[in-house]
Motif scaffolding. Structure first.
Motif, mmCIF file in Angstrom:
data_model
loop_
_atom_site.group_PDB
_atom_site.id
_atom_site.type_symbol
_atom_site.label_atom_id
_atom_site.label_comp_id
_atom_site.label_asym_id
_atom_site.label_seq_id
_atom_site.Cartn_x
_atom_site.Cartn_y
_atom_site.Cartn_z
ATOM 1 N N GLU A 194 -11.193 -48.867 -36.636
ATOM 2 C CA GLU A 194 -11.875 -49.226 -38.085
ATOM 3 C C GLU A 194 -11.040 -49.957 -39.014
ATOM 4 O O GLU A 194 -11.507 -50.514 -39.886
ATOM 5 N N ASN A 198 -11.761 -53.396 -40.964
ATOM 6 C CA ASN A 198 -11.937 -53.647 -42.485
ATOM 7 C C ASN A 198 -10.834 -54.412 -42.967
ATOM 8 O O ASN A 198 -11.373 -55.378 -43.773
ATOM 9 N N GLN A 201 -12.019 -57.984 -42.904
ATOM 10 C CA GLN A 201 -13.254 -58.559 -43.666
ATOM 11 C C GLN A 201 -12.510 -58.924 -44.936
ATOM 12 O O GLN A 201 -13.272 -59.659 -45.981
#
Length: 414
Positions: A194, A198, A201
């Motif tokens: 995760e 993230n 991005q």
């Protein structure tokens, strides 16, 4: 020799990958920062190492088997049955790469990965041997062949450092800072999926289109993904399995099993839920480990040997041809030029019999007369010599020793 006096020839393989001096790379980039270098800054090409023709030869003519080949599409590794098949009469092994199946999958957008090129492709194998000598850490090499506009793997990080060499085509790379610094081999990116997704991005640290002969150094932990542009992309990834302080400690702790105080049981009735008590035990154990490693000179030698063995096991020595070597040994004469086989780990030790000297090799130990000790030292030091001119031996004895060492795969004719 001072760092100011060193030139590119001191680390020739590493220097070939850099536009900065190897010492500057060691100080400013190694294990900390990525370094992207355009081919125009390097002034060198890499088509002597690998090419599109090499890919076709390996897939079509070399009978590759898994795990030397794999394929992936959009981050998913394909089942090997989709690109392998039996080789036919006399070669019914089911996991040989099938050129027909590879073509089908590649045309459908799958990336082809040729793994372990440092074992199977001679130019890459020689370069990997040189680079390992330059950097002192284990090295392995893969090739990634990606069809136009395809992305082979999702954003991820590696648990080893890499040098990326763009061989053909163009590829758009996006590189982001780590979410887990200096990951160990048992700390893969999937454990931080995760956070990695993230981070990917955000604004990339490097956002570049790689073109032929561009080079990237990327420390372990840095997040990356890449997409081929406009045509087939081929790049080499040189993985560097950097040894760490954790490796040194792990080997020291393993050797500390020889110390009786460190083998002693914990106190009877100890409450292991008491953090303060465990902290005190930890401090005592660290102190005992420091005492043991400081007082026992053999500990450093043992740790050194185990770590050096891991580096040596990661590569093969210079290849030798059995039939040609046999013929060369038979034809050896006093003026024949010979030297130690490149990449061969060889050491000298006194035999239990004072009349003997031992040449210790990775897979065997050779016993020679003690009067050959100076000649062996000359050989292990890497000197190129004449077969009849080994130090400390007359011409006839020198030729006998040289001929045996050629037959044993220690010396090669130059």
């Amino acid at each position: 020799m001072t760092s100011e006096e060193r030139g590119p020839r001191d680390r020739p393989a590493l220097a070939r990958l850099l536009a900065v001096a190897p010492d500057a790379f060691a100080t400013d980039y190694w294990d900390s920062q990525p370094l992207f270098t355009r081919s125009s800054e390097l002034g060198s090409r890499f088509d002597d190492l690998f090419s599109a023709g090499a890919v076709d030869e390996l897939v079509t003519h070399r009978g590759l088997r898994t795990p030397f080949v794999r394929m992936a599409r959009e981050g998913v590794v394909l089942d090997s049955a989709r690109y392998t098949a039996p080789g036919g009469l006399g070669a019914e092994i089911a996991d040989q790469v099938s050129a027909d199946k590879v073509l089908d999958e590649f045309s459908g957008g799958a990336t082809l990965v040729l793994q372990g090129l440092h074992r199977i492709w001679p130019p890459v194998a020689e370069f990997a041997r040189q680079l390992m000598s330059d950097i002192g850490h284990p090295v392995q090499v893969n090739a990634y062949i990606t069809p136009a506009s395809a992305r082979g793997f999702d954003p991820h990080y590696d648990v080893h450092d890499v040098f990326v060499i763009q061989i053909a085509g163009e590829k758009h790379w996006r590189i982001h800072p780590p979410v887990h610094l200096h990951p160990l081999r048992e700390q893969p990116w999937t454990a931080y999926r995760e956070a990695v997704e993230n981070q990917a991005q955000g604004e990339p640290t490097i956002d570049e289109v790689f073109r032929p002969n561009d080079v990237l150094y990327l420390p372990r932990g840095w997040i990356h993904s890449a997409t081929a542009l406009g045509g087939t992309s081929i790049h080499l990834t040189i993985g560097v399995a950097a040894l760490t302080r954790h490796d040194v400690l792990r080997e020291a702790v393993a050797h500390a099993a020889a110390d009786d105080s460190l083998r002693a049981a914990l106190p009877l009735g100890i409450d292991l839920t008491d953090a303060a008590a465990v902290r005190a035990l930890l401090a005592d154990a660290v102190a005992d480990l420091a005492r043991f490693t400081g007082e026992e000179p053999g500990v450093a030698q043992a740790v050194s040997g185990r770590l050096a063995g891991r580096v040596q096991a990661s590569t093969r020595a210079e290849p030798i041809a059995p039939l040609a070597t046999t013929a060369a040994a038979a034809a050896l004469h006093e003026a024949t030029t010979v030297s130690l086989r490149r990449g061969l780990d060889a050491g000298i030790r006194q035999g239990s019999n004072p009349a003997d000297v031992l040449l210790v090799l990775p897979a065997k130990t050779l016993t020679l007369p003690a009067e050959a000790a100076d000649a062996l030292a000359q050989i292990v030091a890497g000197h190129t010599v004449q077969a009849g001119g080994l130090t400390g031996l007359d011409a006839a004895s020198s030729l006998v020793v040289a001929r045996r060492l050629v037959r044993e795969g220690v010396l090669v004719v130059r």
